[in-house]
Design a protein around this motif. Sequence first.
Motif, PDB file in Angstrom:
ATOM      1  N   SER A  91       0.820  -1.207   0.000  1.00 60.24           N
ATOM      2  CA  SER A  91       0.000   0.000   0.000  1.00 60.24           C
ATOM      3  C   SER A  91       0.858   1.263   0.000  1.00 60.24           C
ATOM      4  CB  SER A  91      -0.929  -0.012   1.218  1.00 60.24           C
ATOM      5  OG  SER A  91      -1.664   1.187   1.289  1.00 60.24           O
ATOM      6  N   ARG A  95       1.033   4.406  -2.732  1.00 54.68           N
ATOM      7  CA  ARG A  95       0.756   5.809  -2.412  1.00 54.68           C
ATOM      8  C   ARG A  95       1.981   6.686  -2.631  1.00 54.68           C
ATOM      9  NH1 ARG A  95      -2.706   8.771  -2.940  1.00 54.68           N
ATOM     10  NH2 ARG A  95      -2.484  10.031  -1.059  1.00 54.68           N
ATOM     11  N   TRP A  96       3.154   6.181  -2.236  1.00 52.62           N
ATOM     12  CA  TRP A  96       4.393   6.950  -2.428  1.00 52.62           C
ATOM     13  C   TRP A  96       4.602   7.246  -3.910  1.00 52.62           C
ATOM     14  CZ3 TRP A  96       9.079   5.533  -4.869  1.00 52.62           C
ATOM     15  CH2 TRP A  96      10.164   6.390  -4.617  1.00 52.62           C
ATOM     16  N   TYR A  98       2.375   7.214  -6.337  1.00 48.59           N
ATOM     17  CA  TYR A  98       1.295   8.044  -6.865  1.00 48.59           C
ATOM     18  C   TYR A  98       1.507   9.513  -6.504  1.00 48.59           C
ATOM     19  CZ  TYR A  98      -3.439   9.653  -7.931  1.00 48.59           C
ATOM     20  OH  TYR A  98      -4.515  10.327  -8.447  1.00 48.59           O
ATOM     21  N   VAL A  99       1.768   9.787  -5.229  1.00 48.27           N
ATOM     22  CA  VAL A  99       1.910  11.174  -4.776  1.00 48.27           C
ATOM     23  C   VAL A  99       3.117  11.839  -5.424  1.00 48.27           C
ATOM     24  CG1 VAL A  99       2.401  12.643  -2.769  1.00 48.27           C
ATOM     25  CG2 VAL A  99       0.688  10.835  -2.602  1.00 48.27           C
ATOM     26  N   TYR A 170      10.871   7.086   1.610  1.00 46.28           N
ATOM     27  CA  TYR A 170       9.771   7.886   2.157  1.00 46.28           C
ATOM     28  C   TYR A 170      10.309   8.922   3.148  1.00 46.28           C
ATOM     29  CZ  TYR A 170       5.901   9.358   5.075  1.00 46.28           C
ATOM     30  OH  TYR A 170       5.012  10.132   5.769  1.00 46.28           O
ATOM     31  N   ILE A 182       0.727  11.157   1.973  1.00 45.86           N
ATOM     32  CA  ILE A 182       0.895   9.698   2.027  1.00 45.86           C
ATOM     33  C   ILE A 182       0.449   9.176   3.383  1.00 45.86           C
ATOM     34  CG2 ILE A 182       2.555   7.803   1.885  1.00 45.86           C
ATOM     35  CD1 ILE A 182       4.274   9.741   0.095  1.00 45.86           C
ATOM     36  N   THR A 185      -3.307   8.956   4.359  1.00 42.62           N
ATOM     37  CA  THR A 185      -4.076   7.830   3.833  1.00 42.62           C
ATOM     38  C   THR A 185      -4.423   6.854   4.946  1.00 42.62           C
ATOM     39  OG1 THR A 185      -2.790   8.032   1.791  1.00 42.62           O
ATOM     40  CG2 THR A 185      -4.081   6.009   2.071  1.00 42.62           C
ATOM     41  N   TYR A 186      -3.544   6.765   5.944  1.00 43.34           N
ATOM     42  CA  TYR A 186      -3.697   5.806   7.043  1.00 43.34           C
ATOM     43  C   TYR A 186      -4.092   6.510   8.346  1.00 43.34           C
ATOM     44  CZ  TYR A 186      -0.888   3.746   3.415  1.00 43.34           C
ATOM     45  OH  TYR A 186      -0.434   3.340   2.183  1.00 43.34           O
TER      46      TYR A 186
END
Length: 302
Positions: A91, A95-96, A98-99, A170, A182, A185-186
């Motif tokens: 996951s 996200r990493w 994508y962003v 990250y 990022i 998201t969590y």
Amino acid sequence: MPCSKAPTTYDEQLVILKARGLAIPNESFAQHCLTHHNYYRLCAYRLPFTAPGNTDQFQPGATFEQLWAIYDFDRRLRYLLSEALKRLEISVRARWAYVLGHAYGAQAFEDPAVFRNAQRHQDSLSKLDEELSRSREPFIAHYRSKYGQSRPPIWASCEVMSFGLLSRMYENSGTFADQKAIAGTYSLQPDTLKSLLEHASYIRNLCAHHSQVWSRRFTVKVTLPKTLPQKIDASFHHAERQRIYNTLILLAHTSAVIEPKNDWAARLVSHLRTLEPNLLPHMGFPSDWRHRPLWRQLLLGP
């Protein structure tokens, strides 16, 4: 200097354990376990059953079956941890990529300006090149042959990154806003996700090497989040930050975010019930853990 100790047979190992006070009612079972799991590995689980101040002497009444039960508990715990950690890794990769890809372009991970520390960025690129060179993934070969790129775009290159490299990328990448996008998201803060990834990468390595995790005192700790749903925040044990307990809560939380209908947390609770209750403090569980919101919900069901 070479070790002067001589190797011992399985029968001799049983004699040693008995001499140290361990009851072995089923010697054939014990010998089978020693044959396939190594005396040294099994004995690492003896500490809850040894006398205070003398880790070579078992407490009265301790049995080989108890020793084996903890070993087996830890083995199955590693399976559960590995599952949740894979879910988190995949996951965060997504996200990493994508962003950063949308903010800085397909090759964002190559641009030093996107990263906070130039030397760490260069070290990460060198590590990525090693991982790309070892990869046998068809999509990596496809990009190289079709586009002539040694490093495919971020959404492809991220798929061959190790958990450790992802954690470092990250931590070093983008602005605070990028990291917040990022981590958000969590429902986590960037510092919490950063420390969770570093901690999770370490645990992933322990699991991969079949190392003990259930009672380990971790040096790589998680920064607990300041704002989370009350159910999660009220379930942490702030006085015990080096044990696995708080990690289990965060993994239950992130797993529910990533796959809302997954049953990982419920299976974790079922597994915890197989451990003797008096041993749970070795994992960092507080005495009232069953009454804390997250666990109460899992124990009682929806």
